[in-house]
Enzyme design. Structure first.
Site, PDB file in Angstrom:
ATOM      1  N   GLU A 107      41.040  30.667  44.373  1.00 42.79           N
ATOM      2  CA  GLU A 107      41.899  31.455  45.258  1.00 42.79           C
ATOM      3  C   GLU A 107      42.819  32.340  44.433  1.00 42.79           C
ATOM      4  O   GLU A 107      42.937  32.158  43.213  1.00 42.79           O
ATOM      5  CB  GLU A 107      42.724  30.526  46.149  1.00 42.79           C
ATOM      6  CG  GLU A 107      41.894  29.692  47.097  1.00 42.79           C
ATOM      7  CD  GLU A 107      42.722  28.839  48.047  1.00 42.79           C
ATOM      8  OE1 GLU A 107      42.121  28.122  48.854  1.00 42.79           O
ATOM      9  OE2 GLU A 107      43.980  28.900  47.969  1.00 42.79           O
TER      10      GLU A 107
ATOM     11  N   THR B  97      39.243  28.169  31.835  1.00 39.97           N
ATOM     12  CA  THR B  97      39.589  28.929  30.636  1.00 39.97           C
ATOM     13  C   THR B  97      39.592  28.039  29.394  1.00 39.97           C
ATOM     14  O   THR B  97      39.630  26.807  29.487  1.00 39.97           O
ATOM     15  CB  THR B  97      40.987  29.560  30.772  1.00 39.97           C
ATOM     16  OG1 THR B  97      41.961  28.495  30.838  1.00 39.97           O
ATOM     17  CG2 THR B  97      41.095  30.424  32.018  1.00 39.97           C
ATOM     18  N   SER B  98      39.591  28.678  28.229  1.00 40.30           N
ATOM     19  CA  SER B  98      39.661  27.913  26.980  1.00 40.30           C
ATOM     20  C   SER B  98      40.909  27.049  26.937  1.00 40.30           C
ATOM     21  O   SER B  98      40.884  25.909  26.448  1.00 40.30           O
ATOM     22  CB  SER B  98      39.637  28.866  25.778  1.00 40.30           C
ATOM     23  OG  SER B  98      38.375  29.492  25.654  1.00 40.30           O
TER      24      SER B  98
ATOM     25  N   GLN C 163      30.419  44.651  14.817  1.00 41.17           N
ATOM     26  CA  GLN C 163      30.850  45.046  13.477  1.00 41.17           C
ATOM     27  C   GLN C 163      29.663  45.405  12.591  1.00 41.17           C
ATOM     28  O   GLN C 163      29.702  46.384  11.838  1.00 41.17           O
ATOM     29  CB  GLN C 163      31.663  43.906  12.836  1.00 41.17           C
ATOM     30  CG  GLN C 163      32.507  44.328  11.645  1.00 41.17           C
ATOM     31  CD  GLN C 163      33.695  45.196  12.056  1.00 41.17           C
ATOM     32  OE1 GLN C 163      33.994  45.335  13.239  1.00 41.17           O
ATOM     33  NE2 GLN C 163      34.357  45.787  11.084  1.00 41.17           N
TER      34      GLN C 163
ATOM     35  N   GLY D 199      43.406  29.204  40.535  1.00 38.92           N
ATOM     36  CA  GLY D 199      42.232  29.450  39.715  1.00 38.92           C
ATOM     37  C   GLY D 199      42.014  28.322  38.734  1.00 38.92           C
ATOM     38  O   GLY D 199      41.208  27.426  38.943  1.00 38.92           O
ATOM     39  N   SER D 200      42.786  28.343  37.655  1.00 39.05           N
ATOM     40  CA  SER D 200      42.660  27.296  36.641  1.00 39.05           C
ATOM     41  C   SER D 200      43.023  25.923  37.197  1.00 39.05           C
ATOM     42  O   SER D 200      42.526  24.904  36.726  1.00 39.05           O
ATOM     43  CB  SER D 200      43.553  27.622  35.432  1.00 39.05           C
ATOM     44  OG  SER D 200      43.087  28.777  34.761  1.00 39.05           O
TER      45      SER D 200
ATOM     46  N   PHE E  24      29.797  29.143  45.956  1.00 36.27           N
ATOM     47  CA  PHE E  24      30.791  28.086  45.746  1.00 36.27           C
ATOM     48  C   PHE E  24      32.173  28.699  45.903  1.00 36.27           C
ATOM     49  O   PHE E  24      32.639  29.424  45.027  1.00 36.27           O
ATOM     50  CB  PHE E  24      30.589  27.518  44.339  1.00 36.27           C
ATOM     51  CG  PHE E  24      31.445  26.341  43.959  1.00 36.27           C
ATOM     52  CD1 PHE E  24      31.092  25.060  44.344  1.00 36.27           C
ATOM     53  CD2 PHE E  24      32.566  26.506  43.162  1.00 36.27           C
ATOM     54  CE1 PHE E  24      31.841  23.962  43.943  1.00 36.27           C
ATOM     55  CE2 PHE E  24      33.329  25.418  42.755  1.00 36.27           C
ATOM     56  CZ  PHE E  24      32.962  24.145  43.150  1.00 36.27           C
TER      57      PHE E  24
ATOM     58  N   GLU F 129      34.599  29.059  34.711  1.00 39.21           N
ATOM     59  CA  GLU F 129      34.290  27.634  34.535  1.00 39.21           C
ATOM     60  C   GLU F 129      35.416  26.899  33.810  1.00 39.21           C
ATOM     61  O   GLU F 129      35.203  25.871  33.167  1.00 39.21           O
ATOM     62  CB  GLU F 129      32.954  27.440  33.775  1.00 39.21           C
ATOM     63  CG  GLU F 129      31.747  28.027  34.448  1.00 39.21           C
ATOM     64  CD  GLU F 129      31.268  27.234  35.644  1.00 39.21           C
ATOM     65  OE1 GLU F 129      31.757  26.118  35.845  1.00 39.21           O
ATOM     66  OE2 GLU F 129      30.407  27.741  36.375  1.00 39.21           O
TER      67      GLU F 129
END
Length: 385
Positions: free
Chosen positions: A124, A366-367, A337, A128-129, A120, A364
């Protein structure tokens, strides 16, 4: 697929992951390569086409069923899922959502069997986002499309047989308009795949930049034919929404593994003559991780159910991707931890998963992009100013 057959698929996937792949995780990480026998076994199990329609040789799983399968596949290195994830997800769905009947008939059976590995090509260097700003272009010369541009971080690019390439076909259209999708076979003159990227984690899952220098494809390579012209962005968004639920389920599977690793270590490791699992602060870390895992599983299943029904194909996928990616990162951090110094050592599973988990908060969407999508969907024009 009926309940009995699906239960058999889940059982086989669980056995395959835990008996064959888990013992190879350290080797895969060290060599940055998935063994050929694992690739072949995945093909024989139908994993390259589990989300594709049965009429084209796939298993035809619903999103709800797919999520449960991903819980099992997520229990090991994410590079396993990466082998066939694009065939089932963002690449295969390009044809399912936007392809002509002829394109589906020609390519989907090969993609479902794993004979063709699809990639896919959307992201670029400067898109991106927000892929609507992509600059790769395609123009028509006679009966051929000519493609020029570059793509970045393209999953499976070094191995791909086929690229689903998104390019701007109307430079005067608004950003989200004027984008089309093309089927570009590997080896087409002018198409160059750069050396694979050397990443922080997820070794065995290969990505690379892809360059297009006067790449020529026939008019029939336009996904959707004439009806698909300038509809690539909506096609991509539909594929990505499915992919967000898919990848969220993978993260839940990883969280389960991290909880199991934490419990096993706390049940055997001694400090000051006592098992560390008897210390309440360690118990708290494990309890928090189990709670996160439980919430993530429920969130994904609900998002998958609503996706299947068509109730929610936008907010739900973003919510679950946002929650699951942040959730698995917290669980991975706690697992390190719990392991203490051992958790920082190469060769220890939680150290590897800690590196692997970091990427989930980026790809997929970002947050931060998920936050924007959710807020705009709820607030409408208020969020847009």
């Amino acid at each position: 697929m009926d309940a009995t057959d699906f239960a058999a698929v889940l059982s086989e996937a669980r056995r395959f992951v835990r008996e064959r792949v888990v013992p190879l995780e350290a080797e895969i990480d060290e060599k940055d390569e998935m063994p050929a026998e694992i690739r072949e076994a995945a093909k024989q199990m139908g994993l390259y086409g589990f989300a594709l329609p049965e009429e084209y040789g796939g298993l035809g799983l619903s999103m709800y069923e797919e999520a449960q399968l991903m819980f099992e596949l997520g229990y090991t290195t994410p590079s396993l899922r990466s082998m066939f994830g694009t065939n089932n997800g963002i690449a295969g769905h390009v044809l399912m959502v936007g392809g002509t009947e002829e394109q589906k008939a020609e390519w989907l059976p090969k993609i479902a069997s794993g004979d063709v590995l699809a990639s896919f090509a959307l992201t670029e260097p400067e898109a991106g986002s927000d892929p609507s700003t992509l600059t790769t272009r395609a123009h028509l010369e006679g009966d051929e499309w000519v493609i020029n541009g570059a793509k970045r971080y393209i999953t499976n690019a070094p191995l791909a047989d086929m690229f689903m390439v998104f390019a701007r076909t109307d430079p005067d259209a608004r950003r989200t308009r004027g984008i089309s999708t093309f089927l570009v076979p590997a080896g087409t003159p002018g198409l160059t795949v750069a050396p694979k990227d050397h990443k922080m984690g997820q070794f065995g899952a290969w990505t690379a930049d892809v360059y297009f220098d006067d790449v020529r494809v026939p008019a029939a390579a336009l996904v959707g034919g004439e009806d698909g012209l300038n509809r690539g962005f909506s096609t991509a968004m539909g594929c990505i929404a499915h992919g967000r639920v898919h990848i969220s389920a993978l993260m839940v599977g990883m969280a389960e593994r991290l909880v199991d690793e934490s419990v096993a270590y706390a049940s055997t490791r001694k400090q000051s003559g006592k098992l560390i699992g008897s210390f309440q602060l360690v118990q708290g870390l494990i309890a928090d991780s189990m709670t996160d895992y439980y919430a993530g599983r429920a969130t994904v299943l609900e998002a998958a159910r609503r996706f299947d029904s068509g109730e929610d194909t936008k907010i739900g996928p973003s919510c679950t991707k946002y929650f699951a990616s942040e959730m698995v990162w917290r669980v991975a951090d706690r697992a390190v931890q719990v392991h203490g110094g051992a958790g920082y050592m190469r060769g220890v599973a939680v150290e590897r998963f800690y590196r692997d988990a970091r990427l989930f908060r980026i790809y997929e969407g970002t947050s931060q992009i998920q936050q924007v999508i959710i807020a705009k969907a709820l607030l409408g024009e208020v969020a847009r100013g």
